[in-house]
Design a protein around this motif. Structure first.
Motif, mmCIF file in Angstrom:
data_model
loop_
_atom_site.group_PDB
_atom_site.id
_atom_site.type_symbol
_atom_site.label_atom_id
_atom_site.label_comp_id
_atom_site.label_asym_id
_atom_site.label_seq_id
_atom_site.Cartn_x
_atom_site.Cartn_y
_atom_site.Cartn_z
ATOM 1 N N TYR A 147 0.858 -1.181 0.000
ATOM 2 C CA TYR A 147 0.000 0.000 0.000
ATOM 3 C C TYR A 147 0.892 1.228 0.000
ATOM 4 N N ASN A 148 1.745 1.318 -0.978
ATOM 5 C CA ASN A 148 2.730 2.377 -1.048
ATOM 6 C C ASN A 148 2.045 3.727 -1.165
ATOM 7 N N ILE A 149 2.213 4.524 -0.143
ATOM 8 C CA ILE A 149 1.497 5.801 -0.085
ATOM 9 C C ILE A 149 1.946 6.763 -1.173
ATOM 10 N N GLU A 150 3.171 6.548 -1.704
ATOM 11 C CA GLU A 150 3.641 7.418 -2.771
ATOM 12 C C GLU A 150 2.797 7.247 -4.027
ATOM 13 N N ASN A 151 2.141 6.087 -4.157
ATOM 14 C CA ASN A 151 1.334 5.828 -5.347
ATOM 15 C C ASN A 151 -0.081 6.363 -5.227
ATOM 16 N N THR A 152 -0.438 6.840 -4.031
ATOM 17 C CA THR A 152 -1.781 7.349 -3.811
ATOM 18 C C THR A 152 -1.681 8.821 -3.442
ATOM 19 N N VAL A 153 -1.927 9.681 -4.390
ATOM 20 C CA VAL A 153 -1.774 11.115 -4.165
ATOM 21 C C VAL A 153 -3.088 11.703 -3.689
ATOM 22 N N GLN A 154 -3.006 12.540 -2.678
ATOM 23 C CA GLN A 154 -4.190 13.181 -2.117
ATOM 24 C C GLN A 154 -4.958 13.937 -3.202
ATOM 25 N N LYS A 155 -6.270 13.874 -3.108
ATOM 26 C CA LYS A 155 -7.129 14.526 -4.093
ATOM 27 C C LYS A 155 -6.787 16.012 -4.192
ATOM 28 N N GLY A 156 -6.662 16.510 -5.429
ATOM 29 C CA GLY A 156 -6.360 17.924 -5.637
ATOM 30 C C GLY A 156 -4.883 18.200 -5.855
ATOM 31 N N LEU A 157 -4.028 17.205 -5.588
ATOM 32 C CA LEU A 157 -2.596 17.363 -5.830
ATOM 33 C C LEU A 157 -2.232 16.680 -7.141
ATOM 34 N N HIS A 158 -1.234 17.236 -7.815
ATOM 35 C CA HIS A 158 -0.805 16.688 -9.092
ATOM 36 C C HIS A 158 0.522 15.966 -8.936
ATOM 37 N N LYS A 159 0.615 14.773 -9.528
ATOM 38 C CA LYS A 159 1.803 13.941 -9.332
ATOM 39 C C LYS A 159 3.090 14.628 -9.789
ATOM 40 N N LYS A 160 3.041 15.314 -10.932
ATOM 41 C CA LYS A 160 4.270 15.938 -11.455
ATOM 42 C C LYS A 160 4.769 17.039 -10.534
ATOM 43 N N THR A 161 3.846 17.849 -10.032
ATOM 44 C CA THR A 161 4.238 18.907 -9.103
ATOM 45 C C THR A 161 4.751 18.302 -7.802
ATOM 46 N N LEU A 162 4.067 17.270 -7.339
ATOM 47 C CA LEU A 162 4.497 16.597 -6.118
ATOM 48 C C LEU A 162 5.906 16.050 -6.274
ATOM 49 N N GLU A 163 6.199 15.433 -7.413
ATOM 50 C CA GLU A 163 7.519 14.855 -7.631
ATOM 51 C C GLU A 163 8.596 15.929 -7.705
ATOM 52 N N ARG A 164 8.273 17.078 -8.307
ATOM 53 C CA ARG A 164 9.251 18.173 -8.368
ATOM 54 C C ARG A 164 9.639 18.629 -6.973
ATOM 55 N N ILE A 165 8.626 18.822 -6.124
ATOM 56 C CA ILE A 165 8.890 19.303 -4.766
ATOM 57 C C ILE A 165 9.562 18.220 -3.934
ATOM 58 N N ARG A 166 9.090 16.986 -4.081
ATOM 59 C CA ARG A 166 9.702 15.855 -3.352
ATOM 60 C C ARG A 166 11.173 15.706 -3.729
#
Length: 225
Positions: free
Chosen positions: A145-164
């Motif tokens: 249940y890798n939490i990195e694969n489940t992004v909170q509603k309203g967040l975008h994966k590409k932006t999340l990855e840039r910041i991460r």
């Protein structure tokens, strides 16, 4: 095909869960029950792979139902879908071997993610006599249940990855949301939302610095766990 039994005392919720489950490839609801006693009667003469159960049910609650399943050596996995939020209940069913626990109300995507992860586990264990460590990592809490694969509603994966990635590259250094915003050319408000999300899933640590004047500063840092 993974055979599923749903145990839920609310007929409307039961039918909704059934529709949800059968939209996911590889799953078939073969029976439903309104309480634990009905479910046990079915399981004495039928086999299923997965049980989706509530905690709060008449006659036999979900925890007692799972205990009785284990006592009778009924080999089926259990995912709880319930309004029960008490940590004692959650701790107990996880110790008894529940593979996941969803608190109502939940997003359909969360249930879908849980079932898809279960399907991967099921396929891996059924198709192989021997598996490697990396395979086990995929079906335990590290990968299942890798939490990195489940992004909170309203967040975008590409932006999340840039910041991460930015925070990971600057390991051990505290940043304010303003500083990250300037470095990545993303609005401060947006950056703050993503930083708070990463704190909520324990990827970043947050320190609040109180100055003598003005609002306290929120400082974010990534550390190797």
């Amino acid at each position: 095909m993974i055979k599923v039994l749903i145990v839920e005392d609310d007929p409307m919720v039961l039918n909704l869960n059934k529709r949800y489950i059968e939209t996911v490839d590889g799953f078939k609801v073969v029976e439903t029950a309104l309480n634990g006693k009905e479910a046990l009667r079915f399981l004495t003469s039928h086999s299923v792979d997965l049980v989706i159960a509530d905690i709060y049910m008449p006659h036999l609650d979900g925890i007692s139902f799972l205990k009785e399943m284990r006592r009778r050596m009924i080999k089926a996995d259990v995912i709880f879908v319930t309004a029960a939020k008490e940590t004692d209940s959650i701790d107990e069913v996880l110790m008894l071997g529940a593979v996941d626990y969803l608190i109502k109300p939940f997003e359909y995507e969360r249930l879908k993610s849980s079932l898809e992860s279960y399907y991967k586990r099921y396929q891996l264990l059924k198709r192989n006599d021997v598996i490697k460590q990396e395979d086990i990592d995929q079906i335990t809490k590290r990968g299942y249940y890798n939490i990195e694969n489940t992004v909170q509603k309203g967040l975008h994966k590409k932006t999340l990855e840039r910041i991460r990635n930015f925070m990971k590259k600057n390991e051990g250094i505290y940043f304010t949301s303003e500083e990250v915003s300037e470095k990545l050319h993303v609005s401060r408000v947006t950056v703050r939302r993503y930083l708070e999300y990463l704190v909520s899933i324990s990827e970043l640590t947050l320190e609040i610095e109180y100055g003598s004047i003005g609002r306290p500063s929120h400082l974010y840092k990534h550390e190797i766990k």
